[in-house]
Design an enzyme around this catalytic site. Structure first.
Site: not given
Length: 503
Positions: A28, A257, A2, A101-102
Site C-alpha cells: 500500500g 503478485y 494493505c 487488510n481486506g
C-alpha cells in the site's frame, strides 16, 4: 490489499513498527499510520503518503509506548481521503484501535445495523471502520470493569458471525494487549512471531513473514483462518479458534503478485511457488509450441523475475534483464486513473537496447490486468529493435473483479473480460501470447502446503470463495471502481482540501 503490523514488546515499538511498515510498503502506497499505547494514553500519527513521508522525527518522538499497531493502505475503492487512513479508533469499551487488510462484502448492511441496533456512528466510507465497530460492540457485550482474555475471543467469534468477506486485522485494546484475527476462509494473510530479548519475549504480527525477518523475529506460524491470537501487555501469548467452520482458502493472487517473494504465507514459500509457476509455463510452451523460435526470455520487473528465470532454464533459452526499473515510481497496478498509469510506465522502465536488437523476445509478466502496461512494454521492446515480441503471463487471464480487498478495475476495464486469449494478444500488440493454465497455477502454489483446501481464484473464474456475492453487489462494485467514479471522488477530495486551505 494493505499491510498490517502489531507489536507488543518490552521497549518502545515506534521504530520497529516504522521499519516493518517500510518492508510492507509494496502492499500500500496511499497512506500510512501508527498508533501506540503508553499506559492508558494513546499516540496516533497517520496521513496520506509513503511511510517515509508520513513519519518525520517529530512524529516518531511522540509515539511513546511498548505496544502498538501500524498500517499501510491502498484504496480498495479508489478513495484517497486522508480521513480513511488507518488505524481507526473508538473509545468504548476500554479504547480499541484497529488496522485491517481486506474487504467486508456486507459493509453497508453492517453499517445500518451498527447505527440502528448498536447505536454506533460510522464517520467514513471505510469498511475497516465498520469492522472496528463490530469488534468493539461485540467486546462491549462481554465487557466488565476488568477485561478477561475470554472476552476477546468471544468478540472475535461475534465478528465471524456478523461479517462477510475478507478480513485480516490487528486490534489493540488500550492497557491490555493486541489481538490478530483472520476471516474463516483465511483469504488475506497474517503471520506472527517472537523475539528473545534481555527483558523477555517480544511478539509481532504482520501481513507477511518478511516483516518479521527484517526485525529479527522468529516466525511462529500463520494466524489460522477463523483463529485469534492475543498478546497481553505482559507478553503472554493466547490463541483460540473462534469460527465454527474454518477452511484454509487463501487468495491465490497473493502468490502471483501481491506478496514479496521472500515471504512465507500459509506455509508456502512465495519464491518457490513462483519458481513452480515458471516450470508449469515452460511445459505449456513446449506442449503448444514445440518448435518455438524464442531467442531470449526477459522479465518485466519485479514480480515476474522468479517465474521468468525458471521458465528460461526449462526452455534452454537465454535469460536477460532487458528493462531497468526506476524504483521511485509506484506500482502502476494500483495507480488511480488511466492517464497516470500510462505516463508512469515510461517513467518506470527503460529498455536496454542491446538485449532486444534483432532478437525474438519472450517477455514474462506475473499477470495481465488492464493491458495498459503490457501494450506499452511491448511497444518499448519493438522500439529497442526486437524482431518479434512474444508475451507470457504466469497467471491465467484476469476476467472478473476482486471483492476481497484488491482494487481491480471494473469488468469492462479488464482487457480479458470479454476477449479470447488470441484477442488479448492482438489487443496488446504481441506476436504471440500464452497464459498459465488455472490448474497449473493451483498446483504450483498448492504443492507447498497440502493442507490448503482450496484457493480463492475468483479473478480468473468469477466463483467467489465465500459463496455470498450477488450480481447486484458486483454491479454496484463495478460502478464504484470505474476510472470515471474514481476521478469524481478525487475531484471531491481536492475540493475539500482547497476549502480547508482557503478557510
Amino acid at each position: 490489499m494493505c499491510g498490517i503490523i502489531g507489536i507488543v514488546a518490552h521497549s518502545p515499538v515506534n521504530q520497529a513498527i516504522y521499519d516493518g511498515l517500510t518492508v510492507l510498503q509494496h502492499r500500500g502506497q496511499d497512506a500510512a499510520g501508527i498508533i501506540t499505547c503508553d499506559g492508558e494514553r494513546l499516540h496516533l500519527r497517520k496521513d496520506n503518503g509513503l511511510v517515509r513521508d508520513v513519519f518525520h522525527t517529530r512524529h516518531m518522538r511522540r509515539l511513546y509506548g511498548n505496544m502498538g499497531i501500524g498500517h499501510v493502505r491502498y484504496p480498495t475503492a479508489g478513495c484517497q481521503s486522508s480521513a480513511e487512513a488507518q488505524p481507526f479508533y473508538v473509545n468504548s469499551p476500554y479504547g480499541v484501535s484497529l488496522a485491517h487488510n481486506g474487504n467486508l462484502t456486507n459493509a453497508n448492511k453492517l453499517k445500518q445495523e451498527l447505527f440502528q441496533e448498536d447505536l454506533r456512528q460510522i464517520n467514513t466510507d471505510s469498511d475497516s471502520e465498520v469492522l472496528l465497530n463490530v469488534f468493539a460492540h461485540e467486546l462491549q457485550r462481554h465487557a466488565e470493569l476488568k477485561m478477561d482474555i475470554s472476552h476477546v475471543f468471544k468478540a472475535v467469534a461475534g465478528v465471524h458471525r456478523r461479517c462477510r468477506g475478507a478480513y485480516a486485522a490487528v486490534a489493540m485494546i488500550t492497557g491490555y494487549g493486541v489481538v490478530a484475527f483472520r476471516d474463516p476462509c483465511g483469504i488475506r494473510p497474517v503471520v506472527y512471531g517472537k523475539r528473545e530479548t534481555a527483558e523477555g519475549v517480544d511478539y509481532m504480527m504482520a501481513s507477511e513473514s518478511v516483516a518479521l525477518d527484517a526485525l529479527d523475529f522468529e516466525l511462529i506460524g500463520d494466524v489460522a483462518p477463523g483463529e485469534a491470537v492475543f498478546i497481553s501487555l505482559d507478553g503472554q501469548l493466547h490463541k483460540q479458534q473462534c469460527a465454527d467452520q474454518p477452511s484454509v482458502s487463501p487468495c491465490i493472487f497473493e502468490y502471483v503478485y501481491l506478496a514479496r517473494p521472500d515471504s512465507i504465507i500459509d506455509q508456502v514459500s512465495v519464491y518457490k511457488a513462483r519458481l513452480r509457476m515458471g516450470d508449469k509455463l515452460a511445459k505449456k510452451i513446449c506442449r503448444v509450441w514445440p518448435d518455438h523460435d524464442i531467442d531470449v526470455v526477459i522479465p518485466i520487473p519485479d514480480t515476474s523475475r522468479t517465474s521468468a528465470l525458471q521458465l528460461a532454464y526449462n526452455l534452454g533459452v537465454k535469460y536477460r534483464e532487458g528493462f531497468i526499473k526506476n524504483r521511485y515510481i509506484g506500482r502502476t497496478f494500483i495507480m488511480p486513473g488511466q492517464q497516470q498509469r500510462e505516463k508512469s510506465v515510461r517513467q518506470k522502465l527503460n529498455a536496454i537496447e542491446l538485449e532486444f536488437r534483432d532478437k525474438n523476445v519472450l517477455l514474462v509478466d506475473d499477470s495481465i490486468v488492464r493491458g495498459t502496461t503490457s501494450s506499452q512494454i511491448i511497444e518499448m521492446a519493438r522500439d529497442a529493435g526486437a524482431k518479434k515480441v512474444y508475451f507470457a503471463s504466469a497467471a491465467p487471464p484476469v476476467r472478473y473483479q476482486n471483492v476481497y480487498g484488491i482494487d481491480m478495475p471494473s469488468n469492462n476495464e479488464l482487457i480479458a473480460s470479454d476477449r479470447s486469449e488470441d484477442e488479448v494478444g492482438a489487443e496488446i500488440g504481441a506476436d504471440w501470447l500464452v497464459f498459465q493454465d488455472l490448474q497449473d497455477l493451483i498446483e504450483a502454489v498448492g504443492q507447498g502446503n497440502p493442507d490448503i483446501e482450496a484457493f480463492d481464484t475468483s479473478v480468473f473464474t468469477g466463483e467467489y470463495i465465500t459463496g455470498d456475492i450477488s450480481g447486484e453487489y458486483l454491479n454496484d462494485l463495478q460502478t464504484a471502481r470505474s476510472d470515471a467514479a474514481k476521478k469524481g471522488r478525487r475531484e471531491k477530495d481536492d475540493e475539500v482540501i482547497d476549502l480547508h486551505n482557503t478557510a
